[in-house]
Design a protein around this motif. Structure first.
Motif, PDB file in Angstrom:
ATOM      1  N   ILE A   1       0.852  -1.194   0.000  1.00  0.00           N
ATOM      2  CA  ILE A   1       0.000   0.000   0.000  1.00  0.00           C
ATOM      3  C   ILE A   1       0.883   1.237   0.000  1.00  0.00           C
ATOM      4  O   ILE A   1       1.641   1.479   0.943  1.00  0.00           O
ATOM      5  N   SER A   2       0.790   2.001  -1.077  1.00  0.00           N
ATOM      6  CA  SER A   2       1.529   3.251  -1.180  1.00  0.00           C
ATOM      7  C   SER A   2       0.525   4.403  -1.175  1.00  0.00           C
ATOM      8  O   SER A   2      -0.608   4.242  -0.710  1.00  0.00           O
ATOM      9  N   SER A   3       0.930   5.527  -1.698  1.00  0.00           N
ATOM     10  CA  SER A   3       0.097   6.725  -1.648  1.00  0.00           C
ATOM     11  C   SER A   3       0.227   7.489  -2.960  1.00  0.00           C
ATOM     12  O   SER A   3       1.265   7.431  -3.623  1.00  0.00           O
ATOM     13  N   MET A   4      -0.817   8.217  -3.302  1.00  0.00           N
ATOM     14  CA  MET A   4      -0.740   9.097  -4.473  1.00  0.00           C
ATOM     15  C   MET A   4       0.423  10.083  -4.344  1.00  0.00           C
ATOM     16  O   MET A   4       0.999  10.510  -5.333  1.00  0.00           O
ATOM     17  N   GLY A   5       0.762  10.415  -3.118  1.00  0.00           N
ATOM     18  CA  GLY A   5       1.893  11.320  -2.874  1.00  0.00           C
ATOM     19  C   GLY A   5       3.223  10.761  -3.341  1.00  0.00           C
ATOM     20  O   GLY A   5       4.190  11.492  -3.532  1.00  0.00           O
ATOM     21  N   GLY A   6       3.281   9.428  -3.531  1.00  0.00           N
ATOM     22  CA  GLY A   6       4.505   8.790  -3.994  1.00  0.00           C
ATOM     23  C   GLY A   6       4.598   8.699  -5.506  1.00  0.00           C
ATOM     24  O   GLY A   6       5.594   8.217  -6.044  1.00  0.00           O
ATOM     25  N   ILE A   7       3.555   9.153  -6.201  1.00  0.00           N
ATOM     26  CA  ILE A   7       3.523   9.096  -7.669  1.00  0.00           C
ATOM     27  C   ILE A   7       4.189  10.351  -8.241  1.00  0.00           C
ATOM     28  O   ILE A   7       3.821  11.472  -7.875  1.00  0.00           O
ATOM     29  N   GLN A   8       5.158  10.146  -9.141  1.00  0.00           N
ATOM     30  CA  GLN A   8       5.802  11.305  -9.764  1.00  0.00           C
ATOM     31  C   GLN A   8       4.779  12.085 -10.573  1.00  0.00           C
ATOM     32  O   GLN A   8       3.992  11.507 -11.316  1.00  0.00           O
ATOM     33  N   GLY A   9       4.766  13.384 -10.386  1.00  0.00           N
ATOM     34  CA  GLY A   9       3.845  14.232 -11.140  1.00  0.00           C
ATOM     35  C   GLY A   9       2.508  14.449 -10.462  1.00  0.00           C
ATOM     36  O   GLY A   9       1.701  15.240 -10.936  1.00  0.00           O
ATOM     37  N   SER A  10       2.261  13.736  -9.356  1.00  0.00           N
ATOM     38  CA  SER A  10       0.986  13.944  -8.647  1.00  0.00           C
ATOM     39  C   SER A  10       1.059  15.233  -7.822  1.00  0.00           C
ATOM     40  O   SER A  10       2.140  15.786  -7.612  1.00  0.00           O
ATOM     41  N   VAL A  11      -0.100  15.679  -7.355  1.00  0.00           N
ATOM     42  CA  VAL A  11      -0.143  16.857  -6.483  1.00  0.00           C
ATOM     43  C   VAL A  11       0.620  16.547  -5.198  1.00  0.00           C
ATOM     44  O   VAL A  11       0.447  15.492  -4.598  1.00  0.00           O
ATOM     45  N   LYS A  12       1.483  17.453  -4.789  1.00  0.00           N
ATOM     46  CA  LYS A  12       2.266  17.251  -3.565  1.00  0.00           C
ATOM     47  C   LYS A  12       1.797  18.229  -2.484  1.00  0.00           C
ATOM     48  O   LYS A  12       1.246  19.286  -2.776  1.00  0.00           O
ATOM     49  N   PHE A  13       2.044  17.836  -1.228  1.00  0.00           N
ATOM     50  CA  PHE A  13       1.595  18.640  -0.102  1.00  0.00           C
ATOM     51  C   PHE A  13       2.768  19.001   0.803  1.00  0.00           C
ATOM     52  O   PHE A  13       3.562  18.128   1.157  1.00  0.00           O
TER      53      PHE A  13
ATOM     54  N   GLY B   1       5.016  19.549   3.918  1.00  0.00           N
ATOM     55  CA  GLY B   1       5.059  18.827   5.192  1.00  0.00           C
ATOM     56  C   GLY B   1       5.206  17.332   5.053  1.00  0.00           C
ATOM     57  O   GLY B   1       5.417  16.628   6.032  1.00  0.00           O
ATOM     58  N   LEU B   2       5.078  16.824   3.821  1.00  0.00           N
ATOM     59  CA  LEU B   2       5.095  15.365   3.635  1.00  0.00           C
ATOM     60  C   LEU B   2       6.354  14.868   2.918  1.00  0.00           C
ATOM     61  O   LEU B   2       6.339  13.837   2.254  1.00  0.00           O
ATOM     62  N   ALA B   3       7.465  15.600   3.067  1.00  0.00           N
ATOM     63  CA  ALA B   3       8.694  15.224   2.347  1.00  0.00           C
ATOM     64  C   ALA B   3       9.131  13.803   2.688  1.00  0.00           C
ATOM     65  O   ALA B   3       9.423  12.997   1.789  1.00  0.00           O
ATOM     66  N   ALA B   4       9.171  13.471   3.958  1.00  0.00           N
ATOM     67  CA  ALA B   4       9.630  12.130   4.356  1.00  0.00           C
ATOM     68  C   ALA B   4       8.605  11.070   3.957  1.00  0.00           C
ATOM     69  O   ALA B   4       8.953  10.045   3.364  1.00  0.00           O
ATOM     70  N   TYR B   5       7.343  11.338   4.254  1.00  0.00           N
ATOM     71  CA  TYR B   5       6.288  10.356   3.992  1.00  0.00           C
ATOM     72  C   TYR B   5       6.149  10.069   2.494  1.00  0.00           C
ATOM     73  O   TYR B   5       6.223   8.919   2.053  1.00  0.00           O
ATOM     74  N   SER B   6       5.930  11.104   1.692  1.00  0.00           N
ATOM     75  CA  SER B   6       5.636  10.884   0.270  1.00  0.00           C
ATOM     76  C   SER B   6       6.844  10.321  -0.469  1.00  0.00           C
ATOM     77  O   SER B   6       6.693   9.479  -1.363  1.00  0.00           O
ATOM     78  N   SER B   7       8.052  10.744  -0.096  1.00  0.00           N
ATOM     79  CA  SER B   7       9.231  10.189  -0.768  1.00  0.00           C
ATOM     80  C   SER B   7       9.411   8.717  -0.405  1.00  0.00           C
ATOM     81  O   SER B   7       9.826   7.909  -1.243  1.00  0.00           O
ATOM     82  N   SER B   8       9.057   8.337   0.830  1.00  0.00           N
ATOM     83  CA  SER B   8       9.136   6.916   1.214  1.00  0.00           C
ATOM     84  C   SER B   8       8.113   6.094   0.429  1.00  0.00           C
ATOM     85  O   SER B   8       8.367   4.950   0.066  1.00  0.00           O
TER      86      SER B   8
END
Length: 227
Positions: free
Chosen positions: A128-140, A142-149
């Motif tokens: 289970i990953s997150s849309m935040g981990g998709i290149q080109g998706s909307v980023k938020f 505060g989530l540098a560590a989370y979304s990059s992981s």
């Protein structure tokens, strides 16, 4: 023959709902989370609940021993456990990054590595990953560590599928959009997600049982909203 399912991060949210869905359909479930109590309250003979920390090497041994003694093989592994940190990047220390990656990346890798010898050619590893981990998706912010992981486990999944494409099992990753869970609420108290934990769990349940017939080494974006 009843299938054997391992799910991590089962004390609440999507993981908890998944345990209930699989158990109620007669599957054998090993539910792993740091807090085993919520699952213990589900009274099914086919659920084994274990207190488990993805960062603790000894806990993997316990899981391995259980599989050897009780099951012999595993049909589905759902790497659902994750930790979310919402903090401005300039305040995010190396220790913060390490803690997020230990659970979200290293824990997924180690759990998969430990369970792989027990999987069959048609078994399925779903991460289970997150849309935040998709290149080109909307980023938020505060989530540098989370979304990059969450981006890291997508690439990891592609690599594992390539490495095991001749022998199996199949590896896929689901990049989830916003789901109304306790974890989301802790990070974004005011945000109301369009999808409930149960709705998402139902999708993951179906996909983990059947998706590997059609997909291997793929990331599927499971989101009806931005985020």
């Amino acid at each position: 023959m009843s299938k054997n399912i391992i799910i991590t991060g089962t004390s609440r949210g999507i993981g908890f709902e998944l345990v209930h869905l699989f158990a109620s359909q007669g599957y054998n479930v090993l539910a792993l989370s740091r807090n085993a109590q919520p699952v213990n309250n589900l009274h099914f003979d086919n659920i084994t609940s274990m207190a488990f920390d993805l960062c603790n090497q000894d806990d993997y041994k316990k899981v391995e021993t259980f599989v050897i003694n009780e099951w012999k093989h595993v049909d589905v592994l759902i790497n659902n456990a994750g930790t979310l940190l919402n903090k401005p990047f300039t305040e995010t220390t190396m220790q913060d990054f390490e803690q997020v990656y230990k659970t979200n990346v290293f824990g997924v890798a180690e759990m998969t590595r430990v369970i792989l010898p027990f999987m069959k050619s048609n078994s399925h590893v779903v991460t289970i990953s997150s849309m935040g981990g998709i290149q080109g998706s909307v980023k938020f912010p505060g989530l540098a560590a989370y979304s990059s992981s969450k981006g890291a486990v997508i690439t990891l999944t592609e690599l594992l599928a390539e490495e095991h494409k001749e022998s199996g099992p199949q590896f896929n990753v689901l990049a989830l959009g916003a789901v109304q869970t306790e974890m989301l609420k802790e990070a974004f108290p005011d945000y109301q997600a369009p999808t409930t934990a149960l709705e998402m769990a139902q999708y993951i349940y179906e996909f983990s049982l059947n998706g590997n017939k059609y997909y291997n080494g793929k990331v599927l974006q499971v989101s009806n909203s931005t985020p």
